[in-house]
Design an enzyme around this catalytic site. Structure first.
Site, short mmCIF file in Angstrom:
data_model
loop_
_atom_site.label_atom_id
_atom_site.label_comp_id
_atom_site.label_asym_id
_atom_site.label_seq_id
_atom_site.Cartn_x
_atom_site.Cartn_y
_atom_site.Cartn_z
N ASP A 145 0.83 -1.20 0.00
CA ASP A 145 0.00 0.00 0.00
C ASP A 145 0.87 1.26 0.00
O ASP A 145 1.88 1.33 0.70
CB ASP A 145 -0.87 -0.03 1.27
CG ASP A 145 -1.95 1.02 1.27
OD1 ASP A 145 -2.78 0.99 0.35
OD2 ASP A 145 -1.97 1.88 2.18
N GLU B 47 1.43 -0.36 -5.00
CA GLU B 47 0.54 0.75 -5.33
C GLU B 47 1.41 2.01 -5.31
O GLU B 47 1.87 2.43 -4.24
CB GLU B 47 -0.57 0.88 -4.30
CG GLU B 47 -1.52 2.01 -4.66
CD GLU B 47 -2.31 2.54 -3.49
OE1 GLU B 47 -3.45 2.94 -3.70
OE2 GLU B 47 -1.78 2.57 -2.36
C1 NOJ Z 1 -4.31 3.34 -0.47
C2 NOJ Z 1 -5.45 2.40 -0.54
O1 NOJ Z 1 -5.64 2.01 -1.88
C3 NOJ Z 1 -6.65 3.10 0.03
O2 NOJ Z 1 -7.80 2.32 -0.13
C4 NOJ Z 1 -6.40 3.42 1.46
O3 NOJ Z 1 -7.47 4.19 1.96
C5 NOJ Z 1 -5.12 4.21 1.62
N1 NOJ Z 1 -4.04 3.64 0.90
C6 NOJ Z 1 -4.72 4.27 3.06
O4 NOJ Z 1 -4.20 3.03 3.44
#
Ligand code: NOJ
Length: 555
Positions: A201, A243
């Site tokens: 993440d 991500e």
């Molecule tokens: C990115 C994630 O894709 C999202 O869903 C999340 O709210 C934030 N990171 C915080 O972890």
């Protein structure tokens, strides 16, 4: 040649346990429920299941606020259920990738509680503090409109703590070696329990070591290399999928020039220009995004997606381009979110028009990289805009027209499925589409099978061929295999010729994988195509069943 890069010809399926299938009837999906649908996923052609966060959490951000990195939230089952799930996937030839949320934890995590309560606790330095409110506290918020600041005052500590996301998600201080050691331990722990890797993440924020310098932090790329090294020592074929909504020029830093950092990164620039192409019929920015990407080291791979669990983030488009996508796919302000995105699922954006759905999926499946599907998109599920923010796209999987769409026997599921309108579970569900051989589900299954028979797409070299701006033509080459994919983004028929640039493999005949028709190049080496409005074709040089001569082998 590196033979065993399994993720390069894989299909990844992303699901959240809480909205997939509830086996114990308590209204929340769980591991035992998801286990019952593994044969469905295997049949669809899924190679790896990406599980959204399932660790204990107050769930103020759908589990992206982890309160214990070494646990399983009892809502989803026990540790035993988790291990059974991983094993049941493995028995079906599928792997499990889990979300790894390490930029921040929950404010309920014992580390943060200790940091607040005990001035001498070593955990205080697990977080990032400032005595005075930083001047840029209102900059860099990730969720504008619902998040006000990146710093919050703690009365217990008498200081401000940093949080890239919501105030209940304090950032971990990765400049602290003890935090880095914890990160590696967490990675090792889950690999030992059988996962095949992680969807990491918020990686750009994770490696922003100098949290205080919000606008211009120095990225700590070494951390990525250390995580990679640790993961591969523990499990040779483990993958890290990031991500990271970054510029193409930064990507090489994430993969590492020697391919020693991340294996995969979600291709956000391609995702956004793809939606622009779908909205306007203009594929030029998509071609630019594909052409300007860096040359990747052999182990590196892009991950391609259409929709995910978040908003469709259009923040990297120009204002004018974004306005075009808003106009087409999210004209109502309630469909938009965070001043940059759209909170709708794919099918409603495309008016569930079959031609457009196929075009979108065909594009996604044939872009250079590994496709990542979102649960429910294979049946064209809709969204529920009456729900707040991104919850609109997180409604439960619609299995049948039975109670709660076959998701749960609870009279009151925590997350009720969509029950009315054109996307209600009576109209859109798996059972109905299973029995209809022309359904989108069956089209998707067939397309995935075909895509997996074309390993050159995931593993080979991609060339963007010159074609009209309203079309996209890609050629892939790998180990004597070659294919070409053409797409017409326009609502008018298209006629064009392609110069394949390089000597094609086999006899040079292109076999259409949808119709089995053969096309030959003309005397100048050009192939001629005509495509219906919004049409697409997949071709393989010599076809799928041709015997090929491996390069360099003489008989
Ligand atoms: C990115 C994630 O894709 C999202 O869903 C999340 O709210 C934030 N990171 C915080 O972890």
């Amino acid at each position: 040649m590196i033979p065993d890069l399994w993720y390069k010809n894989a299909i990844i399926y992303s699901l959240s346990l809480d909205s997939f299938l509830d086996a114990d009837g308590d209204g929340v999906g769980d591991f035992r429920g998801a286990m019952r649908r593994l044969d469905y996923l295997q049949g669809l052609g899924v190679s790896a299941v990406w599980l959204a966060p399932f660790q204990p959490s107050p769930r103020r951000d759908h589990g992206y606020d982890v309160a214990d990195y070494y646990g399983v939230d009892p809502r989803y089952g026990s540790f035993g259920d988790f291990v059974e799930f991983v094993n049941a996937c493995r028995q079906r030839g599928m792997r499990v990738i889990m979300d790894l949320v390490l930029n921040h934890c929950s404010d309920q995590h014992p580390w943060f509680r200790a940091a607040l309560e005990d001035p001498d606790s070593k955990y205080r330095d697990y977080f990032i503090w400032a005595d005075e409110k930083p001047e840029d506290a209102h900059e860099g918020v990730v969720f504008p409109g619902v998040q006000e600041s990146t710093w919050t005052f703690s009365p217990e500590v008498g200081a401000w703590y940093f949080h890239r996301f919501f105030e209940f998600q304090p950032d971990l201080n990765i400049a602290n070696p003890a935090v880095q050691a914890e990160i590696l331990k967490i990675v090792g722990f889950w690999l030992q329990l059988g996962v095949s890797g992680f969807r990491m993440d918020a990686v750009p924020f994770l490696i922003a070591a100098d949290g205080i310098n919000v606008s211009n932090p120095e990225p700590a790329y070494d951390l990525l290399r250390n995580i990679r090294a640790m993961a591969q020592w523990r499990k040779g074929d483990a993958v890290l999928l990031a991500e990271a909504n970054i510029q193409p020029s930064e990507a090489i830093e994430y993969f590492g020039e020697d391919g020693d950092r991340l294996h995969m990164v979600f291709n956000f620039p391609v995702n956004q220009t793809l939606f622009y192409a779908l909205a306007t019929g203009d594929a030029a920015p998509l071609k630019d995004a594909l052409r300007t990407g860096p040359d990747l080291p052999e182990t590196a791979q892009w991950a391609n997606f259409l929709r995910n669990h978040d908003e469709l983030d259009l923040g990297r488009l120009s204002e004018a381009q974004r306005a075009c996508v808003f106009e087409q796919f999210g004209p109502d302000p309630d469909m938009q979110i965070y001043d940059r995105g759209i909170r709708r699922r794919l099918a409603p954006m495309l008016d569930a028009e079959r031609t457009r759905m196929e075009l979108a999926y065909s594009l996604m499946l044939t872009l250079p990289g590994t496709p990542v599907l979102r649960y429910g998109d294979e049946i064209g599920m809709g969204d529920d805009l009456t729900r707040p923010e991104r919850d609109a796209v997180r409604t439960p999987m619609q299995w049948s027209d039975g109670p709660n769409g076959g998701f749960s026997l609870s009279p009151e599921p925590c997350n009720p499925p969509i029950s009315t309108g054109p996307y209600g579970f009576e109209k859109v569900n798996v059972a109905k589409q299973r029995s209809d051989r022309d359904s989108f589900l069956n089209w998707t299954e067939r397309s995935i099978r075909l895509r997996k028979e074309l390993p050159e797409v995931g593993r080979g070299r991609c060339t963007v061929l010159d074609s009209p701006d309203t079309t996209l033509a890609l050629r892939f080459d790998w180990e004597g295999l070659g294919s070409i994919f053409i797409h017409n983004l326009a609502e008018e028929a298209a006629e064009f010729s392609l110069n394949c640039l390089e000597e094609p493999p086999n006899d040079g005949d292109l076999v259409c994988l949808q119709t089995n028709a053969r096309s030959k190049a003309d005397a100048n080496g050009h192939y001629h195509f005509s495509l219906e409005p919004l049409g697409y074709r997949w071709f393989r040089f010599g076809g799928l069943d041709e015997l090929i001569q491996p390069p360099g082998v003489q008989h």
